[in-house]
Design an enzyme around this catalytic site. Structure first.
Site, mmCIF file in Angstrom:
data_model
loop_
_atom_site.group_PDB
_atom_site.id
_atom_site.type_symbol
_atom_site.label_atom_id
_atom_site.label_comp_id
_atom_site.label_asym_id
_atom_site.label_seq_id
_atom_site.Cartn_x
_atom_site.Cartn_y
_atom_site.Cartn_z
ATOM 1 N N LYS A 19 0.832 -1.206 0.000
ATOM 2 C CA LYS A 19 0.000 0.000 0.000
ATOM 3 C C LYS A 19 0.863 1.251 0.000
ATOM 4 O O LYS A 19 1.756 1.409 0.827
ATOM 5 C CB LYS A 19 -0.913 -0.005 1.227
ATOM 6 C CG LYS A 19 -2.081 -0.954 1.059
ATOM 7 C CD LYS A 19 -2.957 -0.997 2.272
ATOM 8 C CE LYS A 19 -3.794 0.234 2.410
ATOM 9 N NZ LYS A 19 -4.650 0.166 3.612
HETATM 10 O O1 LIG Z 1 -6.997 1.507 2.497
HETATM 11 C C1 LIG Z 1 -7.547 0.487 2.872
HETATM 12 C C2 LIG Z 1 -7.608 -0.636 1.988
HETATM 13 O O2 LIG Z 1 -6.834 -0.475 0.887
HETATM 14 C C3 LIG Z 1 -8.238 0.352 4.163
HETATM 15 O O3 LIG Z 1 -7.546 -0.510 5.010
HETATM 16 C C4 LIG Z 1 -8.454 1.672 4.768
HETATM 17 O O4 LIG Z 1 -7.271 2.109 5.328
HETATM 18 C C5 LIG Z 1 -9.562 1.574 5.761
HETATM 19 O O5 LIG Z 1 -10.708 1.130 5.106
HETATM 20 C C6 LIG Z 1 -9.833 2.899 6.360
HETATM 21 O O6 LIG Z 1 -8.684 3.407 6.955
HETATM 22 C C7 LIG Z 1 -10.900 2.810 7.358
HETATM 23 O O7 LIG Z 1 -11.264 4.100 7.581
HETATM 24 P P1 LIG Z 1 -12.457 4.528 8.548
HETATM 25 O O8 LIG Z 1 -13.558 3.555 8.303
HETATM 26 O O9 LIG Z 1 -11.898 4.448 9.904
HETATM 27 O O10 LIG Z 1 -12.744 5.898 8.094
#
Ligand SMILES: O=C(CO)[C@@H](O)[C@H](O)[C@H](O)[C@H](O)COP(=O)(O)O
Ligand SMILES: O=C[C@H](O)COP(=O)(O)O
Length: 921
Positions: free
Chosen positions: A138
């Site tokens: 990522k």
């Molecule tokens: O970026 C990815 C997947 O590629 C996720 O792991 C992503 O970081 C998460 O969905 C988010 O950080 C979650 O965010 P939130 O629901 O806390 O706003």
């Protein structure tokens, strides 16, 4: 069909936005995969919650922390293990979807979000370390991240672009992906297995926009709409760019679309439906990553309908209305990106702090109990001398003068201390080992055979025995004999088409492993199999075996560091590749060893658990107690064979050395001669295999260790390697060469070079009873074998030992017969006895026999017949090879003036051994 699968039918993959060790251990993740989850995403916040917010990692932290130099390394070890295990669970999805799905993502540390080059380097490092095709790295869609994405795609690294909020950033991400693909294409590289997803964050947009609407008193009807509208427009952009002629041309050459991945999909406002952001964005070529509660909600009441490309005009209208109301999406998304980067950064820093705290837990290394009685003064003096000479720091500084001042020895020694730090190096490559093993298992491999001698194979023998009874990934066998019957039996026993052959040879030129290799290669060829697919090698860089493996396209070559000698190689590839294939937790082995490594750096030899042992053995040998009697209970009894080689081959030279006594039938304390020191291992709460109090009362020095877990064996490997090096320093010998092993090897080669029609020339032998033929050193020879043996036994003096060397098939019956003979010889002579199967012992005690104290009395027993099993291409068969080895060693022993009786025994040789036992009275 459950809702996850129904959504899948509409072209959307559902991934799990969570990872934690407990989910891997409990099988929970596996069960989610069984229900249709086809990928996993992680981020710094997820790992912070997992590691800091649970006790799942406490044990691992306690184990690893003392052994790795930094919190970063600890973080790496924990996180990489989870990601590797997750990837392995998803691997079948990856295979079944031909690389379209089945990925797990790991994020580059957010501390690098501002640095393009650092991001590229770190992404490569992670991708390499994990060494699995279904890993995505990522990288954030920041200004510094965008060029890194292009470069990584061009380099063939799978990328999950994270923290995308704006359409503008998304456009740049798509550009970077396509440019990366073009670059590959122009370099002639394939694009069909380069995968990428673009993580477009959803719910956070509403969280901010709704707040602004409230703060500015705007039309509440606009609330809860911006996030979905923004994502739907992003999907339109996806369609536009990936249905364009530009992408069609790439697709024609195998390129995959970069799917949009909806992230931040859980509902934050409790007034909104819990699946608001999921159900509104379902459609082809998309991924949705879901936190645990959202997965539960979907399974409970999720509805599958294609929505992502519906009501696009309404979505555009929402954005227009917001802009008209003064809410700039450019500003909103810029703020969200900034906050997103900061929030991941904060999680990462918090996690490091908590790791620092947790890692203060110390790993225990047992010092052992030393009861030296009257020899305590010898030890104290030796420790003082070692400390005065700064022996331990000099060991760590690779200061060769600790052992010898001679330039030729200094050259050897300087290039022989790589084992001191090898555990950490191997630990780094464990993910590679795991993926190698997983691939073998996927291909249906069931067994692995180590083809090697001495240091290259004994470690595997120890592991097979110590961990027997478990459920191996591949059953592990060791071939370290040239006995034709043993080779035939092994060939019959193996599932040949499902067996991996590991040619293990540091030098690459040792006769036996090469003969085994030629033999099994030929066996596979004769069966119409492709041997290259079934052969791997472990060897030093540039050896003849390395070249051969490359030329013949072995499926893998593990190159071992050249500065590690065979007997010190247990914790390098030589031990750890077979260990991994056998299904052992290599990390646990290595971290245990690393704990000992740390303890072994204590500069005070008296407080150093490894150096103290070496000092004791050296001091006692100098005081005439050179018979190191190893009392090893099952399941670690084979550690005795490994120790036998380490001690004998390292110290048995220049007329001095430690004489290891392994597998000796236990005697009463009074029967033991006064040249012994006992090393007694206790296993769990079983009583030790010998009455230690009585030994101590009889004046024998005793060193005791207590093991409770088979994995501790790796710690013992390390302890004894350091101890042996230190004992070598006390005895002032080069503990890293083996001139007399080489001498026997050379003798054998010379004999093999003079074969007549593939057979040994006739030898002048006397006829003995029951078809035996024999000869002996001139001074021993009499008319018959029995009186010759008696003359040999009569030579036994105050510090002698009797060495039985049998070139026969190693079997339980032979072990039993030998044990009986040893008991009889001890009773007859009062002297310690040793035993070794030939040619194996040549690589072990063979050095001591010829180079060590002139106190050995030798009985050689050689199988004189057996199946004629050709060594393809070498011009002889295994029986001839084994006889040449026996003859070569007999000549070496003679040349060193040792007293030897050489007996050629008809099959079964155990009868001859039993007869010798009957005669020993
Ligand atoms: O970026 C990815 C997947 O590629 C996720 O792991 C992503 O970081 C998460 O969905 C988010 O950080 C979650 O965010 P939130 O629901 O806390 O706003
Ligand atoms: O102990 C090592 C044996 O002599 C085998 O040597 P090698 O690993 O070079 O084949």
């Amino acid at each position: 069909m459950n809702p996850i699968r129904q959504i899948q039918e509409l072209g959307q993959s559902l991934w799990y936005d969570n990872i934690r060790r407990g989910l891997l251990d409990s099988g929970e993740l596996a069960s989610l995969i069984a229900q249709g989850i086809t990928g996993v995403t992680s981020n710094p916040t997820i790992f912070e919650k997992a590691i800091d917010g649970s006790h799942d990692y406490d044990q691992a932290i306690a184990q690893i922390a003392p052994t790795v130099g930094s919190v970063d390394a600890l973080y790496d070890a924990l996180v990489l293990e989870d990601i590797a295990r997750g990837a392995d669970l998803l691997r079948p999805v990856y295979e079944n979807t031909k690389g379209r799905d089945g990925y797990i993502s790991i994020e580059v540390p957010p501390t690098m979000a501002e640095e393009t080059d650092a991001t590229i380097q770190e992404a490569h490092r992670l991708f390499r370390a994990l060494d699995r095709p279904n890993i995505m790295i990522k990288v954030p869609a920041t200004p510094a991240g965008i060029p890194a994405i292009r470069q990584l795609i061009a380099d063939g690294v799978n990328v999950n672009v994270t923290l995308i909020f704006s359409l503008d950033a998304y456009r740049q991400v798509i550009d970077a992906y396509l440019k990366g693909l073009h670059e590959r294409q122009s370099r002639g590289l394939p694009n069909d297995r380069v995968a990428s997803v673009a993580s477009f964050f959803v719910s956070r947009v509403d969280t901010l926009v709704d707040r602004l609407i409230d703060e500015r008193g705007l039309d509440a009807d606009l609330k809860g709409k911006a996030a979905i509208a923004n994502a739907k427009l992003a999907y339109q952009l996806f369609l536009e760019r990936f249905q364009s002629p530009e992408f069609e041309a790439l697709k024609a050459k195998g390129a995959m679309v970069q799917r949009p991945l909806w992230a931040s999909t859980s509902t934050k406002n409790p007034d909104y439906p819990d699946l608001l952001y999921v159900e509104a964005l379902i459609g082809p070529d998309t991924v949705d990553t879901l936190p645990p509660a959202t997965v539960d909600a979907i399974l409970d009441h999720g509805r599958a309908a294609r929505t992502v490309d519906q009501d696009v005009d309404a979505a555009q209208d929402v954005i227009n209305r917001l802009e008209a109301a003064g809410i700039s999406m450019k500003d909103v998304t810029a703020q969200l990106l900034d906050e997103g980067v900061k929030s991941f950064h904060k999680s990462f820093v918090a996690l490091r702090q908590s790791l620092e705290k947790k890692s203060r837990v110390q790993h225990e290394v047992s010092p052992g109990v030393f009861s030296l009685g009257g020899f305590q003064d010898n030890l104290d003096a030796t420790i003082n001398q070692l400390n005065h000479d700064r022996a331990v720091p000099r060991l760590w500084d690779h200061d060769a003068s600790l052992w010898s001042d001679a330039p030729e020895h200094q050259a050897i020694i300087k290039n022989a201390l790589g084992w001191l730090t090898v555990p950490a190096a191997v630990l780094e490559d464990v993910p590679h080992l795991e993926s190698f093993l997983n691939q073998l298992v996927l291909e249906g491999f069931q067994a692995a055979v180590v083809l090697g001698m001495g240091g290259s194979s004994l470690v595997s023998d120890v592991l097979v025995h110590t961990f027997s009874g478990g459920r191996p990934r591949l059953s592990l066998h060791v071939l370290d004999t040239t006995d034709a019957r043993a080779i035939e039996h092994l060939t019959q026993q193996l599932p040949l088409e499902h067996t991996l052959f590991i040619v293990a040879s540091k030098s690459g030129s040792t006769t036996e492993p090469n003969a085994f290799y030629h033999y099994f290669w030929h066996v596979l060829e004769r069966r119409g199999l492709d041997p290259a697919r079934q052969f791997i090698a472990i060897t030093d860089p540039g050896t003849s075996m390395h070249k051969e493996a490359q030329a013949r396209r072995f499926r893998e070559v593990f190159l071992n560091p050249a500065d590690i000698g065979g007997r010190y190689s247990a914790l390098s590839w030589f031990g750890m590749v077979p260990a991994a294939l056998y299904g052992l937790d290599v990390r646990q082995l290595l971290t245990g060893a690393l704990a000992m490594q740390e303890a072994a750096q204590n500069p005070d030899a008296g407080e150093n658990p490894a150096a103290r042992l070496g000092a004791t053995l050296g001091a006692l040998a100098k005081a005439g107690r050179d018979k190191v009697t190893l009392i090893m209970p099952d399941p670690i009894s084979h550690l005795g064979d490994w120790l036998e080689q380490l001690l004998a081959e390292s110290t048995g030279k220049l007329g001095t050395g430690l004489v290891p006594i392994a597998h000796e039938p236990v005697l009463t304390p009074a029967e033991y001669s006064q040249d012994r020191v006992f090393v007694v291992y206790q296993w769990r709460d079983e009583a030790p295999g010998i009455a230690t109090d009585a030994l101590k009362a009889a004046g024998h020095p005793v060193i005791e260790y207590h093991l409770t877990n088979p994995y501790q064996v790796a710690q013992e490997f390390y302890r004894w390697e350091v101890a042996t090096a230190i004992a070598g320093a006390v005895l002032q010998i080069d503990a890293f060469d083996q001139p007399n092993v080489q001498e026997s090897k050379d003798n054998t080669k010379a004999i093999l070079g003079k074969l007549e029609n593939g057979r040994l020339p006739d030898e002048a032998l006397m006829e003995g009873p029951k078809g035996i033929r024999w000869t002996a050193s001139e001074a021993l020879k009499s008319d018959d074998l029995q009186s010759t043996l008696k003359k040999l036994y009569d030579l036994a003096g105050a510090s002698s030992y009797l060495a039985i060397m049998a070139y026969i098939e190693p079997t339980a019956e032979a072990d039993h017969a030998v044990s009986h003979l040893r008991t009889r010889l001890s009773a007859l002579t009062g002297r310690p006895t040793t035993f070794g199967y030939g040619p194996r012992f040549l690589h072990s005690t063979g050095q001591l026999h010829k180079g060590g104290p002139a106190t050995g009395l030798f009985v050689q027993i050689v199988s004189q017949d057996g199946p004629r099993l050709e060594v393809p291409g070498d011009g002889y068969d295994f029986l001839t090879l084994m006889q040449a080895q026996a003859l070569g060693d007999y000549q070496s022993l003679q040349a060193h003036g040792r007293a030897v009786v050489r007996i050629l025994a008809p099959h079964p040789a155990t009868q001859t051994i039993e007869m010798l036992a009957d005669w020993a009275h």
